[in-house]
Scaffold this motif. Structure first.
Motif, PDB file in Angstrom:
ATOM      1  N   GLY A   1     -34.479   1.923  22.809  1.00 60.20           N
ATOM      2  CA  GLY A   1     -33.630   2.886  22.109  1.00 60.20           C
ATOM      3  C   GLY A   1     -33.781   4.286  22.665  1.00 60.20           C
ATOM      4  N   GLY A   2     -33.783   5.279  21.785  1.00 63.26           N
ATOM      5  CA  GLY A   2     -33.790   6.677  22.212  1.00 63.26           C
ATOM      6  C   GLY A   2     -34.976   7.044  23.073  1.00 63.26           C
ATOM      7  N   ILE A   3     -36.163   6.523  22.728  1.00 58.00           N
ATOM      8  CA  ILE A   3     -37.353   6.883  23.510  1.00 58.00           C
ATOM      9  C   ILE A   3     -37.284   6.322  24.920  1.00 58.00           C
ATOM     10  CG2 ILE A   3     -38.758   4.873  22.845  1.00 58.00           C
ATOM     11  CD1 ILE A   3     -41.144   6.760  22.678  1.00 58.00           C
ATOM     12  N   GLY A   4     -36.548   5.230  25.107  1.00 53.65           N
ATOM     13  CA  GLY A   4     -36.441   4.618  26.420  1.00 53.65           C
ATOM     14  C   GLY A   4     -35.699   5.469  27.437  1.00 53.65           C
ATOM     15  N   PHE A   5     -34.945   6.461  26.949  1.00 51.78           N
ATOM     16  CA  PHE A   5     -34.174   7.324  27.841  1.00 51.78           C
ATOM     17  C   PHE A   5     -34.942   8.589  28.235  1.00 51.78           C
ATOM     18  CE2 PHE A   5     -30.973   4.694  25.923  1.00 51.78           C
ATOM     19  CZ  PHE A   5     -30.001   4.551  26.891  1.00 51.78           C
ATOM     20  N   THR A   6     -36.140   8.765  27.708  1.00 49.55           N
ATOM     21  CA  THR A   6     -36.867  10.005  27.942  1.00 49.55           C
ATOM     22  C   THR A   6     -37.711   9.936  29.202  1.00 49.55           C
ATOM     23  OG1 THR A   6     -38.790   9.300  26.639  1.00 49.55           O
ATOM     24  CG2 THR A   6     -36.987  10.407  25.451  1.00 49.55           C
ATOM     25  N   TRP A   7     -38.001  11.110  29.756  1.00 43.66           N
ATOM     26  CA  TRP A   7     -38.833  11.200  30.943  1.00 43.66           C
ATOM     27  C   TRP A   7     -40.261  10.740  30.644  1.00 43.66           C
ATOM     28  CZ3 TRP A   7     -38.307  11.842  36.026  1.00 43.66           C
ATOM     29  CH2 TRP A   7     -39.442  12.173  36.774  1.00 43.66           C
ATOM     30  N   GLU A   8     -40.723  10.978  29.425  1.00 46.90           N
ATOM     31  CA  GLU A   8     -42.099  10.661  29.070  1.00 46.90           C
ATOM     32  C   GLU A   8     -42.360   9.163  29.005  1.00 46.90           C
ATOM     33  OE1 GLU A   8     -41.173  14.686  28.295  1.00 46.90           O
ATOM     34  OE2 GLU A   8     -40.188  12.881  27.497  1.00 46.90           O
ATOM     35  N   HIS A   9     -41.335   8.374  28.760  1.00 50.06           N
ATOM     36  CA  HIS A   9     -41.507   6.926  28.664  1.00 50.06           C
ATOM     37  C   HIS A   9     -41.403   6.300  30.063  1.00 50.06           C
ATOM     38  CE1 HIS A   9     -40.863   2.732  27.440  1.00 50.06           C
ATOM     39  NE2 HIS A   9     -41.474   3.090  26.320  1.00 50.06           N
ATOM     40  N   PRO A  10     -42.197   5.261  30.362  1.00 51.65           N
ATOM     41  CA  PRO A  10     -42.185   4.683  31.712  1.00 51.65           C
ATOM     42  C   PRO A  10     -40.972   3.826  32.034  1.00 51.65           C
ATOM     43  CG  PRO A  10     -43.718   3.479  30.316  1.00 51.65           C
ATOM     44  CD  PRO A  10     -43.263   4.663  29.508  1.00 51.65           C
ATOM     45  N   ALA A  11     -40.084   3.573  31.077  1.00 54.48           N
ATOM     46  CA  ALA A  11     -38.962   2.662  31.343  1.00 54.48           C
ATOM     47  C   ALA A  11     -38.127   3.123  32.532  1.00 54.48           C
ATOM     48  CB  ALA A  11     -38.085   2.532  30.093  1.00 54.48           C
ATOM     49  N   HIS A  12     -37.930   4.428  32.658  1.00 56.93           N
ATOM     50  CA  HIS A  12     -37.074   4.906  33.759  1.00 56.93           C
ATOM     51  C   HIS A  12     -37.738   4.711  35.117  1.00 56.93           C
ATOM     52  CE1 HIS A  12     -39.114   8.750  34.881  1.00 56.93           C
ATOM     53  NE2 HIS A  12     -39.593   8.659  33.656  1.00 56.93           N
ATOM     54  N   LEU A  13     -39.078   4.677  35.140  1.00 61.72           N
ATOM     55  CA  LEU A  13     -39.773   4.454  36.408  1.00 61.72           C
ATOM     56  C   LEU A  13     -39.451   3.064  36.951  1.00 61.72           C
ATOM     57  CD1 LEU A  13     -43.291   5.943  35.555  1.00 61.72           C
ATOM     58  CD2 LEU A  13     -41.352   7.083  36.655  1.00 61.72           C
ATOM     59  N   TYR A  14     -39.400   2.088  36.067  1.00 61.23           N
ATOM     60  CA  TYR A  14     -39.071   0.727  36.482  1.00 61.23           C
ATOM     61  C   TYR A  14     -37.596   0.604  36.856  1.00 61.23           C
ATOM     62  CZ  TYR A  14     -43.698  -0.796  35.130  1.00 61.23           C
ATOM     63  OH  TYR A  14     -45.065  -0.957  35.073  1.00 61.23           O
ATOM     64  N   PHE A  15     -36.737   1.317  36.133  1.00 60.94           N
ATOM     65  CA  PHE A  15     -35.317   1.272  36.491  1.00 60.94           C
ATOM     66  C   PHE A  15     -35.094   1.879  37.874  1.00 60.94           C
ATOM     67  CE2 PHE A  15     -31.174   3.344  36.764  1.00 60.94           C
ATOM     68  CZ  PHE A  15     -30.347   2.240  36.619  1.00 60.94           C
ATOM     69  N   ARG A  16     -35.762   3.001  38.141  1.00 57.76           N
ATOM     70  CA  ARG A  16     -35.613   3.642  39.457  1.00 57.76           C
ATOM     71  C   ARG A  16     -36.103   2.724  40.573  1.00 57.76           C
ATOM     72  NH1 ARG A  16     -35.360   9.491  39.228  1.00 57.76           N
ATOM     73  NH2 ARG A  16     -35.088  10.199  37.087  1.00 57.76           N
ATOM     74  N   ARG A  17     -37.255   2.076  40.342  1.00 62.30           N
ATOM     75  CA  ARG A  17     -37.761   1.151  41.352  1.00 62.30           C
ATOM     76  C   ARG A  17     -36.806  -0.037  41.514  1.00 62.30           C
ATOM     77  NH1 ARG A  17     -42.641  -0.791  43.649  1.00 62.30           N
ATOM     78  NH2 ARG A  17     -43.275   1.396  43.811  1.00 62.30           N
ATOM     79  N   ALA A  18     -36.276  -0.536  40.396  1.00 64.67           N
ATOM     80  CA  ALA A  18     -35.373  -1.690  40.460  1.00 64.67           C
ATOM     81  C   ALA A  18     -34.123  -1.357  41.268  1.00 64.67           C
ATOM     82  CB  ALA A  18     -34.991  -2.134  39.054  1.00 64.67           C
ATOM     83  N   LYS A  19     -33.547  -0.210  40.992  1.00 60.26           N
ATOM     84  CA  LYS A  19     -32.296   0.159  41.672  1.00 60.26           C
ATOM     85  C   LYS A  19     -32.534   0.442  43.152  1.00 60.26           C
ATOM     86  CE  LYS A  19     -27.911   0.631  41.356  1.00 60.26           C
ATOM     87  NZ  LYS A  19     -27.089  -0.550  40.997  1.00 60.26           N
ATOM     88  N   SER A  20     -33.604   1.148  43.463  1.00 63.32           N
ATOM     89  CA  SER A  20     -33.875   1.456  44.869  1.00 63.32           C
ATOM     90  C   SER A  20     -34.238   0.196  45.649  1.00 63.32           C
ATOM     91  CB  SER A  20     -34.996   2.489  44.988  1.00 63.32           C
ATOM     92  OG  SER A  20     -36.221   1.953  44.562  1.00 63.32           O
ATOM     93  N   SER A  21     -34.951  -0.739  44.995  1.00 58.93           N
ATOM     94  CA  SER A  21     -35.294  -1.994  45.670  1.00 58.93           C
ATOM     95  C   SER A  21     -34.049  -2.832  45.929  1.00 58.93           C
ATOM     96  CB  SER A  21     -36.288  -2.789  44.814  1.00 58.93           C
ATOM     97  OG  SER A  21     -37.516  -2.106  44.698  1.00 58.93           O
ATOM     98  N   GLN A  22     -33.105  -2.787  44.992  1.00 60.30           N
ATOM     99  CA  GLN A  22     -31.851  -3.512  45.170  1.00 60.30           C
ATOM    100  C   GLN A  22     -31.123  -3.048  46.429  1.00 60.30           C
ATOM    101  OE1 GLN A  22     -28.532  -2.421  42.631  1.00 60.30           O
ATOM    102  NE2 GLN A  22     -28.065  -4.575  42.238  1.00 60.30           N
ATOM    103  N   LEU A  23     -31.275  -1.775  46.770  1.00 61.55           N
ATOM    104  CA  LEU A  23     -30.550  -1.188  47.903  1.00 61.55           C
ATOM    105  C   LEU A  23     -31.397  -1.102  49.172  1.00 61.55           C
ATOM    106  CD1 LEU A  23     -28.870   1.773  45.959  1.00 61.55           C
ATOM    107  CD2 LEU A  23     -27.874  -0.450  46.516  1.00 61.55           C
ATOM    108  N   LEU A  24     -32.671  -1.508  49.103  1.00 61.79           N
ATOM    109  CA  LEU A  24     -33.587  -1.258  50.210  1.00 61.79           C
ATOM    110  C   LEU A  24     -33.140  -1.904  51.514  1.00 61.79           C
ATOM    111  CD1 LEU A  24     -36.218   0.104  50.998  1.00 61.79           C
ATOM    112  CD2 LEU A  24     -37.441  -1.958  50.282  1.00 61.79           C
ATOM    113  N   PHE A  25     -32.697  -3.139  51.458  1.00 59.49           N
ATOM    114  CA  PHE A  25     -32.234  -3.827  52.668  1.00 59.49           C
ATOM    115  C   PHE A  25     -30.719  -4.059  52.626  1.00 59.49           C
ATOM    116  CE2 PHE A  25     -36.695  -5.399  52.213  1.00 59.49           C
ATOM    117  CZ  PHE A  25     -37.203  -4.697  53.300  1.00 59.49           C
TER     118      PHE A  25
END
Length: 371
Positions: free
Chosen positions: A331-355
């Motif tokens: 929910g709301g906390i998942g969209f914040t910088w303080e929560h680690p969820a965005h770190l995994y989303f960033r890794r997921a998206k960048s890995s999708q595009l890596l090759f």
């Protein structure tokens, strides 16, 4: 050499325990904003205590001689912990390129240092379009008249390119794409950090101006080397993606059990149940695909390239999906910088595009199928 099931469980347990102690969220956030983008002490401990850099290096070069299955276990745990380290660039990309080249002299020169954790390495293939297509390689290599070569051009998207002691560069000669070894301190080479979506995986842009280099393998054999490395690297990346996806599922399920709304856990609501169930399906599929591809790679099966392409497609989709759903469940906390969820989303998206993104890896699958 291959490990049995009990040894694989022990390996997973040891790596997870190490990463929980040495790569917690606080350490990851600190390293995201530092240079170098990894902790040399943690890297040294991973080499000395767990011998991780030596895992898949052949014994004749100072390694332990294990294969893709054991590598997959380690990468799943690294993906789960978002470890900031030069492991992927050094062991999965550069070391595999050296082995694929068939150049025993170059392997004997560089692999013992990699296995011992003393040498970090990077592989520079993609150019401005991000493609691994050999036909699109434009960096040029010309003989220097003394038995060496000079490289000129640009290579963006080089993982750990600012810190690697050894950089392997795919450049074009008259004979075609070829692999070259360049020392980090070589004259004429500049490396600058790239600002990317995923700050946990350091990227660099290399500028080469008549940089002295040594040919690795046969002149013109770079396309064959790239194809071999890409199959191994996408399976390794798939394992890392599966580990990250599993972690997203775990954190979502934990939150759904403990977060209460309207006097009951949110996991008791059908909408949240469905999200977690859909995540579980994707995670199980990703793990099955990546582990099967690793098994086929260990056996040298002829359909390994197809399995590698399937694993890349399945795990890329699964990681992006679970990372997005993880944010939604929180929910709301998942969209914040303080929560680690965005770190995994960033890794997921960048890995999708890596090759290459979905269009590229689906085309690769069709190519591996002969369609």
């Amino acid at each position: 050499m291959s490990a049995d099931e009990s040894e694989l469980r022990e390996l997973r347990s040891s790596v997870r325990e190490f990463l929980e102690a040495r790569s917690p969220e606080e350490a990851v956030r600190k390293l995201m904003e530092s240079e170098p983008r990894f902790d040399p002490d943690v890297w040294a401990q991973a080499a000395d205590q767990l011998r991780l850099p030596s895992l898949v290096i052949p014994e004749e070069y100072g390694g332990d001689g294990f294969g893709p299955v054991e590598l997959g276990v380690v990468l799943e745990e690294m993906g789960r912990a978002l470890l900031c380290s030069p492991f992927f660039s050094t062991v999965v990309l550069a070391a595999q390129a050296l082995l694929a080249s068939g150049d025993k002299g170059a392997c004997a020169r560089h692999l013992p240092g990699i296995a011992a954790g003393r040498t970090t390495a990077a592989l520079a293939v993609a150019e401005d379009g991000g493609s691994w297509d050999p036909a699109l390689i434009s960096v040029r290599a010309v003989p220097d008249g003394d038995g060496g070569w000079r490289l000129s051009g640009r290579k963006p998207f080089v993982i750990d390119g600012t810190t690697a002691d050894l950089i392997l560069v795919v450049a074009r000669t008259v004979a075609g794409p070829s692999l070259f070894a360049v020392e980090r301190t070589a004259a004429g080479m500049a490396a600058e950090p790239m600002e990317t979506l995923d700050a946990t995986r350091a990227m660099a842009r290399l500028t080469l101006d008549a940089v002295p280099a040594t040919l690795v393998g046969a002149d013109g054999a770079g396309g064959r080397v790239m194809a071999k490395v890409l199959d191994v690297a996408t399976v390794g990346l798939a394992a890392e993606q599966a580990g990250g996806a599993r972690r997203c599922l775990e954190t979502s399920a934990d939150y759904a059990r403990t977060r209460h709304q309207f006097g009951r856990p949110i996991g008791s609501f059908q909408a949240v149940k469905h999200k977690c169930a859909d995540m579980l399906v994707q995670v199980e599929l990703a793990e099955a695909a990546s582990r099967e591809a690793a098994r086929l790679g260990a056996e040298g099966a002829p359909d390994f390239p197809v399995a590698a392409a399937v694993a890349h497609a399945c795990c890329s989709r699964a990681y992006v999906f679970t990372a997005m759903e993880n944010i939604q469940v929180h929910g709301g906390i998942g969209f914040t910088w303080e929560h680690p969820a965005h770190l995994y989303f960033r890794r997921a998206k960048s890995s999708q595009l890596l090759f290459g993104g979905p269009a590229v890896y689906h085309e690769r699958l069709l190519d591996r199928l002969g369609i």
